[in-house]
Design an enzyme around this catalytic site. Structure first.
Site, PDB file in Angstrom:
ATOM      1  N   LYS A 132      -8.448  -7.644  11.062  1.00 24.53           N
ATOM      2  CA  LYS A 132      -8.869  -6.254  11.245  1.00 24.53           C
ATOM      3  C   LYS A 132     -10.345  -6.028  10.914  1.00 24.53           C
ATOM      4  O   LYS A 132     -11.060  -5.363  11.664  1.00 24.53           O
ATOM      5  CB  LYS A 132      -7.974  -5.416  10.331  1.00 24.53           C
ATOM      6  CG  LYS A 132      -8.167  -3.953  10.330  1.00 24.53           C
ATOM      7  CD  LYS A 132      -7.003  -3.313   9.586  1.00 24.53           C
ATOM      8  CE  LYS A 132      -6.873  -3.767   8.135  1.00 24.53           C
ATOM      9  NZ  LYS A 132      -7.877  -3.145   7.236  1.00 24.53           N
TER      10      LYS A 132
ATOM     11  N   ARG B  26      -4.465   4.181   4.425  1.00 24.83           N
ATOM     12  CA  ARG B  26      -3.597   3.110   3.978  1.00 24.83           C
ATOM     13  C   ARG B  26      -2.143   3.580   3.886  1.00 24.83           C
ATOM     14  O   ARG B  26      -1.242   2.761   3.818  1.00 24.83           O
ATOM     15  CB  ARG B  26      -4.089   2.709   2.577  1.00 24.83           C
ATOM     16  CG  ARG B  26      -3.902   1.302   2.126  1.00 24.83           C
ATOM     17  CD  ARG B  26      -4.645   1.039   0.800  1.00 24.83           C
ATOM     18  NE  ARG B  26      -4.857   2.224  -0.030  1.00 24.83           N
ATOM     19  CZ  ARG B  26      -3.916   2.834  -0.731  1.00 24.83           C
ATOM     20  NH1 ARG B  26      -2.700   2.379  -0.740  1.00 24.83           N
ATOM     21  NH2 ARG B  26      -4.195   3.907  -1.442  1.00 24.83           N
TER      22      ARG B  26
ATOM     23  N   ARG C  77      -6.247 -20.526   2.722  1.00 23.77           N
ATOM     24  CA  ARG C  77      -7.520 -20.513   2.000  1.00 23.77           C
ATOM     25  C   ARG C  77      -7.556 -21.589   0.910  1.00 23.77           C
ATOM     26  O   ARG C  77      -6.579 -21.780   0.188  1.00 23.77           O
ATOM     27  CB  ARG C  77      -7.748 -19.138   1.379  1.00 23.77           C
ATOM     28  CG  ARG C  77      -9.115 -19.036   0.706  1.00 23.77           C
ATOM     29  CD  ARG C  77      -9.568 -17.640   0.631  1.00 23.77           C
ATOM     30  NE  ARG C  77      -8.728 -16.885  -0.305  1.00 23.77           N
ATOM     31  CZ  ARG C  77      -9.090 -15.725  -0.835  1.00 23.77           C
ATOM     32  NH1 ARG C  77     -10.241 -15.183  -0.507  1.00 23.77           N
ATOM     33  NH2 ARG C  77      -8.291 -15.093  -1.665  1.00 23.77           N
TER      34      ARG C  77
ATOM     35  N   ARG D  47      -5.739 -21.176  -4.734  1.00 24.41           N
ATOM     36  CA  ARG D  47      -5.593 -20.210  -5.834  1.00 24.41           C
ATOM     37  C   ARG D  47      -4.150 -19.729  -5.896  1.00 24.41           C
ATOM     38  O   ARG D  47      -3.478 -19.653  -4.872  1.00 24.41           O
ATOM     39  CB  ARG D  47      -6.478 -18.984  -5.571  1.00 24.41           C
ATOM     40  CG  ARG D  47      -7.929 -19.199  -5.883  1.00 24.41           C
ATOM     41  CD  ARG D  47      -8.666 -17.865  -5.729  1.00 24.41           C
ATOM     42  NE  ARG D  47     -10.096 -18.060  -5.849  1.00 24.41           N
ATOM     43  CZ  ARG D  47     -11.008 -17.429  -5.120  1.00 24.41           C
ATOM     44  NH1 ARG D  47     -10.633 -16.543  -4.215  1.00 24.41           N
ATOM     45  NH2 ARG D  47     -12.288 -17.651  -5.287  1.00 24.41           N
TER      46      ARG D  47
ATOM     47  N   ARG E   3       3.002  -9.766  -2.074  1.00 23.67           N
ATOM     48  CA  ARG E   3       1.947  -8.785  -1.801  1.00 23.67           C
ATOM     49  C   ARG E   3       2.218  -8.063  -0.484  1.00 23.67           C
ATOM     50  O   ARG E   3       2.097  -6.843  -0.385  1.00 23.67           O
ATOM     51  CB  ARG E   3       0.591  -9.508  -1.757  1.00 23.67           C
ATOM     52  CG  ARG E   3      -0.602  -8.623  -1.982  1.00 23.67           C
ATOM     53  CD  ARG E   3      -1.829  -9.419  -2.378  1.00 23.67           C
ATOM     54  NE  ARG E   3      -2.345 -10.248  -1.318  1.00 23.67           N
ATOM     55  CZ  ARG E   3      -2.705 -11.544  -1.473  1.00 23.67           C
ATOM     56  NH1 ARG E   3      -2.569 -12.127  -2.648  1.00 23.67           N
ATOM     57  NH2 ARG E   3      -3.168 -12.225  -0.452  1.00 23.67           N
TER      58      ARG E   3
END
Ligand SMILES: [Zn+2]
Length: 238
Positions: free
Chosen positions: A31, A106, A145, A179, A190
């Site tokens: 996005k 949001r 990541r 991480r 999440r």
């Protein structure tokens, strides 16, 4: 629903942005990148609440101090404060031509408040562009990541920015690690928190008739082209 807290009705002579494009998408949907590309192509400015909060922390205004209270504690900035920050930004002269909103609204409540805020300024959301990516694909993307275990500053991605040697930082040769925040279980938790309010925002714009969904499981350029087509077809303020 009242007007954004702390602001007494429409301000005289204020004219809202002529084009308001809202980007909707989960983390990992691309996005932010698409928002930048659209803004550049259409000569609009991007407004990201993350950037606005960081700017508010830097400037010495009362609103900045208000934002600081939440950001420093790591808690979500409450809606009335967020709305004031957005409203102030929309009232800046450089926003008059049009804006691409990234990261706001949001929630449904924020989406409704934005509609009201724009209506006060004789403007409206021109298009809500929803980049649709299935949850398993989001997890895959977000879990890709890898960060340098030396400094933690050098960031790679298995798909979009792979290191030259797998598992090794290009810059200083130390091993790359994942991480905890980027572990699939953490990401799933999440997303389980973030997706339901996003779907409410999607529903809201479906209801107001400005929603356009595009498939996000394609090449970035292809998505940009489709988004541009949709944005250019969107009605503008009379
Ligand atoms: Zn490194």
């Amino acid at each position: 629903m009242t007007h954004a807290a702390g602001v007494e009705g429409p301000r005289e002579g204020l004219v809202g942005p002529s084009t308001v494009i809202v980007m909707v998408g989960a983390p990992g949907a691309g996005k932010g990148t698409q928002a930048q590309r659209l803004a550049e192509s259409l000569d609009l400015i991007t407004i990201s609440t993350g950037d606005l909060f960081r700017a508010a922390l830097r400037d010495g205004t009362a609103l900045g101090a208000e934002v600081r209270k939440y950001v420093e504690k790591g808690i979500l900035v409450p809606d009335p404060v967020t709305l004031r920050v957005v409203e102030e930004r929309l009232a800046q002269p450089d926003a008059a031509h049009g804006v691409v909103l990234d990261g706001f609204p949001r929630t449904r409540v924020q989406a409704e408040a934005l509609d009201l805020m724009l209506a006060h300024e004789q403007s409206r959301v021109s298009a809500a562009l929803y980049i649709e990516v299935e949850a398993p694909e989001l997890v895959r993307r977000l879990a890709g990541r890898r960060v340098c275990s030396g400094t933690g500053q050098h960031v790679f991605h298995l798909d979009s920015r792979p290191p030259r040697t797998p598992g090794i930082c290009d810059i200083d040769g130390t091993p790359l690690v994942q991480r905890n925040d980027d572990k699939p279980e953490t990401i799933k938790a999440r997303l389980a928190r973030q997706l339901p309010p996003m779907y409410e925002v999607v529903d809201h714009y479906q209801g107001t008739g400005v929603l356009h969904a595009v498939r996000g499981d394609r090449a970035m350029d292809e998505i940009t082209e489709e988004l541009l087509r949709l944005a250019q077809r969107a009605p503008r303020k009379a």
